[in-house]
Each structure stands twice: as C-alpha cells, then as structure tokens.
Scaffold this motif. Structure first.
Motif, PDB file in Angstrom:
ATOM      1  N   PHE A   1      70.217  42.026  58.559  1.00 45.26           N
ATOM      2  CA  PHE A   1      68.733  41.515  59.725  1.00 45.26           C
ATOM      3  C   PHE A   1      67.700  42.239  59.311  1.00 45.26           C
ATOM      4  O   PHE A   1      67.088  41.924  59.119  1.00 45.26           O
ATOM      5  CB  PHE A   1      69.340  41.451  60.828  1.00 45.26           C
ATOM      6  CG  PHE A   1      68.429  41.185  61.682  1.00 45.26           C
ATOM      7  CD1 PHE A   1      67.945  39.870  61.920  1.00 45.26           C
ATOM      8  CD2 PHE A   1      67.810  42.593  62.603  1.00 45.26           C
ATOM      9  CE1 PHE A   1      67.119  39.855  63.286  1.00 45.26           C
ATOM     10  CE2 PHE A   1      66.582  42.669  63.403  1.00 45.26           C
ATOM     11  CZ  PHE A   1      66.776  40.681  63.660  1.00 45.26           C
ATOM     12  N   TYR A   2      68.340  43.705  59.433  1.00 45.61           N
ATOM     13  CA  TYR A   2      67.450  44.340  59.147  1.00 45.61           C
ATOM     14  C   TYR A   2      66.272  44.386  58.494  1.00 45.61           C
ATOM     15  O   TYR A   2      65.569  44.698  58.074  1.00 45.61           O
ATOM     16  CB  TYR A   2      68.107  46.248  59.570  1.00 45.61           C
ATOM     17  CG  TYR A   2      68.387  46.075  60.902  1.00 45.61           C
ATOM     18  CD1 TYR A   2      66.822  46.354  61.984  1.00 45.61           C
ATOM     19  CD2 TYR A   2      69.923  45.652  61.981  1.00 45.61           C
ATOM     20  CE1 TYR A   2      67.263  46.824  62.796  1.00 45.61           C
ATOM     21  CE2 TYR A   2      68.838  45.869  62.366  1.00 45.61           C
ATOM     22  CZ  TYR A   2      68.558  46.532  63.942  1.00 45.61           C
ATOM     23  OH  TYR A   2      68.420  46.930  65.227  1.00 45.61           O
ATOM     24  N   LEU A   3      67.593  44.754  56.695  1.00 49.32           N
ATOM     25  CA  LEU A   3      66.716  44.385  55.634  1.00 49.32           C
ATOM     26  C   LEU A   3      66.093  42.833  55.403  1.00 49.32           C
ATOM     27  O   LEU A   3      64.868  43.415  54.357  1.00 49.32           O
ATOM     28  CB  LEU A   3      68.039  44.578  54.603  1.00 49.32           C
ATOM     29  CG  LEU A   3      69.335  46.097  54.430  1.00 49.32           C
ATOM     30  CD1 LEU A   3      70.459  46.149  53.578  1.00 49.32           C
ATOM     31  CD2 LEU A   3      67.869  47.304  54.917  1.00 49.32           C
ATOM     32  N   GLN A   4      66.336  41.622  55.257  1.00 47.21           N
ATOM     33  CA  GLN A   4      66.189  40.815  54.682  1.00 47.21           C
ATOM     34  C   GLN A   4      65.281  39.931  55.776  1.00 47.21           C
ATOM     35  O   GLN A   4      64.131  39.670  55.410  1.00 47.21           O
ATOM     36  CB  GLN A   4      67.555  39.714  54.921  1.00 47.21           C
ATOM     37  CG  GLN A   4      68.541  39.761  54.059  1.00 47.21           C
ATOM     38  CD  GLN A   4      67.959  40.540  52.867  1.00 47.21           C
ATOM     39  OE1 GLN A   4      67.373  39.948  51.906  1.00 47.21           O
ATOM     40  NE2 GLN A   4      68.276  41.021  51.728  1.00 47.21           N
ATOM     41  N   ALA A   5      65.521  40.022  57.177  1.00 49.84           N
ATOM     42  CA  ALA A   5      64.718  39.748  58.176  1.00 49.84           C
ATOM     43  C   ALA A   5      63.115  40.669  58.410  1.00 49.84           C
ATOM     44  O   ALA A   5      61.854  40.428  58.309  1.00 49.84           O
ATOM     45  CB  ALA A   5      65.210  39.021  59.431  1.00 49.84           C
ATOM     46  N   LEU A   6      63.944  42.147  58.717  1.00 51.39           N
ATOM     47  CA  LEU A   6      62.540  42.975  58.981  1.00 51.39           C
ATOM     48  C   LEU A   6      61.857  43.459  57.510  1.00 51.39           C
ATOM     49  O   LEU A   6      61.282  45.024  58.367  1.00 51.39           O
ATOM     50  CB  LEU A   6      63.116  44.036  60.259  1.00 51.39           C
ATOM     51  CG  LEU A   6      64.111  43.305  61.511  1.00 51.39           C
ATOM     52  CD1 LEU A   6      64.146  44.401  62.187  1.00 51.39           C
ATOM     53  CD2 LEU A   6      62.335  42.530  61.700  1.00 51.39           C
TER      54      LEU A   6
ATOM     55  N   ALA B   1      63.740  46.405  55.888  1.00 53.91           N
ATOM     56  CA  ALA B   1      64.026  47.492  55.793  1.00 53.91           C
ATOM     57  C   ALA B   1      64.635  48.629  54.864  1.00 53.91           C
ATOM     58  O   ALA B   1      64.977  46.924  53.934  1.00 53.91           O
ATOM     59  CB  ALA B   1      64.815  47.811  57.123  1.00 53.91           C
ATOM     60  N   SER B   2      64.386  49.591  54.213  1.00 56.04           N
ATOM     61  CA  SER B   2      65.301  49.221  53.272  1.00 56.04           C
ATOM     62  C   SER B   2      66.282  50.267  53.508  1.00 56.04           C
ATOM     63  O   SER B   2      66.756  51.136  54.139  1.00 56.04           O
ATOM     64  CB  SER B   2      64.681  49.935  51.984  1.00 56.04           C
ATOM     65  OG  SER B   2      64.085  51.383  53.116  1.00 56.04           O
ATOM     66  N   LEU B   3      67.025  49.770  52.718  1.00 56.49           N
ATOM     67  CA  LEU B   3      68.818  50.861  52.722  1.00 56.49           C
ATOM     68  C   LEU B   3      68.298  51.866  52.451  1.00 56.49           C
ATOM     69  O   LEU B   3      68.456  52.286  51.048  1.00 56.49           O
ATOM     70  CB  LEU B   3      70.117  50.201  52.091  1.00 56.49           C
ATOM     71  CG  LEU B   3      71.029  50.794  52.486  1.00 56.49           C
ATOM     72  CD1 LEU B   3      71.500  50.270  53.541  1.00 56.49           C
ATOM     73  CD2 LEU B   3      72.005  50.049  51.674  1.00 56.49           C
TER      74      LEU B   3
END
Length: 137
Positions: free
Chosen positions: A28-33, A35-37
């Motif tokens: 969710f955080y990486l794809q939708a928002l 964000a970077s890991l």
C-alpha cells in the motif's frame, strides 16, 4: 566548549505504525502512496520513507525490557482516532483522482470549506490520512 541545549540536534523522527499484514501494508505505502523502501528486518518490520518522513511498519508485539507494560497493536476501531497524518497538496482533487486510480479508498470525495479542500482515507490497518489543499486568496 559550548554544549548544545538541543536534545535532538542532527536527529530525524520516525513514526511507528503497527500492521496486521506487513506485506499488504508495505505494498500500500510503496505502490499506492509512492513511498520508498529503505530497509527490512527479517519479515517483522520495514522502514519506508514517504515525503521525507520515516515510517517503521511493525507487526503487533508485547512488552520488552526497555518498554515494559507496552503493547503494539493495530487500531482497534478506525473511527476512534488518536493519531493521523496530514499531507498538504497543491490540488486536492488531482491528488484524490491519482490516489483513487491506485486503489486508495476515500471516506468521502474532497470537500471544500472556505479556503481549504480536504478528504480522508485509511491505510489497510485503519491509520487515518488526510490530503488537504489550502488556498490563500
């Protein structure tokens, strides 16, 4: 030698979010928002960066010797909020459309109140986010 009175000199802040499904939340955080890991810790947690903000996604857990009596749990009721994120955007409707296209489900479409237009969504575990546009006339 003069010692700094700033206890946080050179520091950064990280928000810890407890997640019931680390992979689902990470996606969710990486794809939708977008964000970077930054780093993962053996499948138990992940550090991500979102707009210069550090977020540590962790699984639920119990007390440790440095935080006795403290339990990490996902939000019990997403309608009762003790913490939320506000993201200031240039165009709330545009951000809403982009995020909706990525599968983010909003509570309502953007609503305008005077100079501010805003709307809210939850992450997979019920952590509340707001996108807000403020216009100066």
């Amino acid at each position: 030698m003069h010692e700094s009175r700033d206890p946080f000199q050179g520091s950064e802040i990280t928000t810890i979010l407890v997640t019931s499904d680390l992979e689902k939340s990470k996606d969710f955080y990486l794809q939708a928002l977008g964000a970077s890991l930054f780093r993962e810790y053996g499948g138990d947690s992940a550090v991500i960066q979102l707009m210069g903000h550090w977020i540590l996604l962790v699984k639920p857990g119990g007390p440790t010797d440095d935080k006795p009596g403290t339990y990490f749990k996902t939000p019990g009721n997403k309608e009762v909020v003790s913490h939320s994120f506000t993201i200031r955007v240039n165009n709330c409707w545009q951000s809403y459309e982009i995020l909706s296209g990525r599968g983010v489900e909003f509570i309502t479409p953007p609503i305008s109140r005077g100079n501010e237009t805003r709307c809210f969504f939850y992450d997979p575990d019920g952590h509340l986010f707001e996108i807000s546009e403020y216009r100066i006339d």
